[in-house]
Motif scaffolding. Structure first.
Motif, PDB file in Angstrom:
ATOM      1  N   PHE A  15      -6.780   4.400  11.193  1.00 43.81           N
ATOM      2  CA  PHE A  15      -6.153   5.965  10.696  1.00 43.81           C
ATOM      3  C   PHE A  15      -6.936   6.651  10.457  1.00 43.81           C
ATOM      4  CE2 PHE A  15      -3.457   7.408   7.383  1.00 43.81           C
ATOM      5  CZ  PHE A  15      -2.197   7.985   8.104  1.00 43.81           C
ATOM      6  N   ASN A  16      -8.198   5.704   9.281  1.00 44.16           N
ATOM      7  CA  ASN A  16      -8.942   7.127   7.992  1.00 44.16           C
ATOM      8  C   ASN A  16     -10.347   7.367   9.353  1.00 44.16           C
ATOM      9  OD1 ASN A  16      -7.812   7.297   5.914  1.00 44.16           O
ATOM     10  ND2 ASN A  16      -7.723   5.599   5.030  1.00 44.16           N
ATOM     11  N   ILE A  50     -17.848   6.922  13.327  1.00 47.84           N
ATOM     12  CA  ILE A  50     -16.847   5.418  14.397  1.00 47.84           C
ATOM     13  C   ILE A  50     -17.345   3.850  14.060  1.00 47.84           C
ATOM     14  CG2 ILE A  50     -15.961   5.208  16.615  1.00 47.84           C
ATOM     15  CD1 ILE A  50     -14.472   6.652  14.934  1.00 47.84           C
ATOM     16  N   ASN A  51     -19.400   4.276  15.236  1.00 45.36           N
ATOM     17  CA  ASN A  51     -19.646   3.144  15.010  1.00 45.36           C
ATOM     18  C   ASN A  51     -19.574   2.317  13.911  1.00 45.36           C
ATOM     19  OD1 ASN A  51     -20.415   3.938  17.303  1.00 45.36           O
ATOM     20  ND2 ASN A  51     -22.063   4.430  17.100  1.00 45.36           N
ATOM     21  N   ILE A  52     -19.897   3.034  13.087  1.00 39.97           N
ATOM     22  CA  ILE A  52     -19.427   1.973  11.366  1.00 39.97           C
ATOM     23  C   ILE A  52     -18.334   1.260  11.000  1.00 39.97           C
ATOM     24  CG2 ILE A  52     -19.171   2.063   8.457  1.00 39.97           C
ATOM     25  CD1 ILE A  52     -21.680   4.801   8.879  1.00 39.97           C
ATOM     26  N   VAL A  53     -17.014   2.190  11.649  1.00 39.93           N
ATOM     27  CA  VAL A  53     -15.856   1.529  11.834  1.00 39.93           C
ATOM     28  C   VAL A  53     -15.758   0.572  12.663  1.00 39.93           C
ATOM     29  CG1 VAL A  53     -13.083   1.849  12.148  1.00 39.93           C
ATOM     30  CG2 VAL A  53     -14.879   3.924  10.897  1.00 39.93           C
ATOM     31  N   ASN A 102      -8.379   0.547  21.041  1.00 41.11           N
ATOM     32  CA  ASN A 102      -8.263   1.908  20.632  1.00 41.11           C
ATOM     33  C   ASN A 102      -8.627   2.968  20.850  1.00 41.11           C
ATOM     34  OD1 ASN A 102      -6.442   1.239  18.042  1.00 41.11           O
ATOM     35  ND2 ASN A 102      -7.618  -1.054  18.742  1.00 41.11           N
ATOM     36  N   GLY A 103      -9.102   3.161  22.136  1.00 45.44           N
ATOM     37  CA  GLY A 103     -10.262   3.855  22.583  1.00 45.44           C
ATOM     38  C   GLY A 103     -11.288   4.629  22.700  1.00 45.44           C
ATOM     39  N   PHE A 104     -12.149   3.580  22.012  1.00 50.82           N
ATOM     40  CA  PHE A 104     -13.486   3.084  22.057  1.00 50.82           C
ATOM     41  C   PHE A 104     -14.065   2.074  22.710  1.00 50.82           C
ATOM     42  CE2 PHE A 104     -11.735   4.468  17.170  1.00 50.82           C
ATOM     43  CZ  PHE A 104     -11.836   5.982  17.535  1.00 50.82           C
ATOM     44  N   GLY A 105     -15.397   2.449  22.931  1.00 51.45           N
ATOM     45  CA  GLY A 105     -16.166   1.467  23.464  1.00 51.45           C
ATOM     46  C   GLY A 105     -16.511   2.244  25.041  1.00 51.45           C
ATOM     47  N   ALA A 106     -16.622   3.399  24.620  1.00 52.45           N
ATOM     48  CA  ALA A 106     -17.468   3.508  26.318  1.00 52.45           C
ATOM     49  C   ALA A 106     -18.687   3.522  26.894  1.00 52.45           C
ATOM     50  CB  ALA A 106     -17.019   5.223  26.789  1.00 52.45           C
ATOM     51  N   GLY A 107     -19.350   2.939  25.362  1.00 54.45           N
ATOM     52  CA  GLY A 107     -20.869   3.158  25.341  1.00 54.45           C
ATOM     53  C   GLY A 107     -21.512   4.479  25.072  1.00 54.45           C
ATOM     54  N   MET A 108     -20.837   5.674  25.077  1.00 58.19           N
ATOM     55  CA  MET A 108     -21.739   6.514  24.824  1.00 58.19           C
ATOM     56  C   MET A 108     -21.724   7.764  23.423  1.00 58.19           C
ATOM     57  SD  MET A 108     -22.212   7.601  27.853  1.00 58.19           S
ATOM     58  CE  MET A 108     -23.355   8.516  27.908  1.00 58.19           C
TER      59      MET A 108
END
Ligand SMILES: Nc1ncnc2c1ncn2[C@@H]1O[C@H](COP(=O)(O)OP(=O)(O)OP(=O)(O)O)[C@@H](O)[C@H]1O
Ligand SMILES: [Mg+2]
Length: 146
Positions: A15-16, A50-53, A102-108
């Protein structure tokens, strides 16, 4: 003008997620920096936040503007990156199914960070990861900024 701010980043808080980098962007926009510089810092700080999250047990982002540069340090408390060189390669990701949904994880993220910073260092062990990014100040004259 110089700035020093810190943001706490909670793990798995979708969310944040992105709020620290939004504030960094807003702060830089209120100053006299070039749009290109603000864009590069926004991309790099967003990806590192985002990587920390999504990958860590939580941490913080430290943001500083001094006379010559903009420094953003992202610090978390583990589990660390096994192989930093491998993690830097485009498309490499250990993101879970939930993270991908959740839309992340493309490795970019890390490759984008690398391309956006003027200097980047990543230090990681099982106790945590420290991503240090710096950018040289590029200011526009008042005339150009309108
Ligand atoms: N702070 C971190 N703590 C632990 N592992 C990390 C951290 N940051 C990155 N990694 C590891 O490095 C890999 C690559 O990171 P990168 O940001 O490039 O891709 P991603 O986060 O998986 O996907 P994307 O950034 O495209 O959403 C991650 O999948 C993860 O294994
Ligand atoms: Mg990422």
């Amino acid at each position: 003008m110089n700035v020093s701010k810190q943001y706490l980043i909670a793990p798995n808080d979708y969310f944040n997620a992105g709020s620290a980098s939004s504030d960094i962007k807003k702060t830089l926009k209120s100053m006299n920096f070039s749009n290109d510089l603000i864009k590069r810092i926004s991309i790099a700080s967003y990806e590192a936040e985002i990587n920390i999250v999504i990958h860590s047990y939580g941490g913080f982002v430290d943001f500083k503007v001094n006379d010559t540069s903009i420094l953003i340090q992202c610090v978390d408390s583990g589990p660390g990156i096994d192989n930093v060189e491998l993690a830097m390669s485009p498309g490499f990701s250990t993101a879970s199914e939930t993270v991908r949904l959740n839309g992340f994880g493309a490795g970019m993220g890390l490759p984008n960070i690398k391309n956006s910073c003027d200097e980047l260092t990543i230090v990681s062990d099982p106790n945590g990861t420290i991503v240090t990014m710096s950018f040289h100040r590029v200011e526009v004259s008042q005339d150009d900024s309108v």
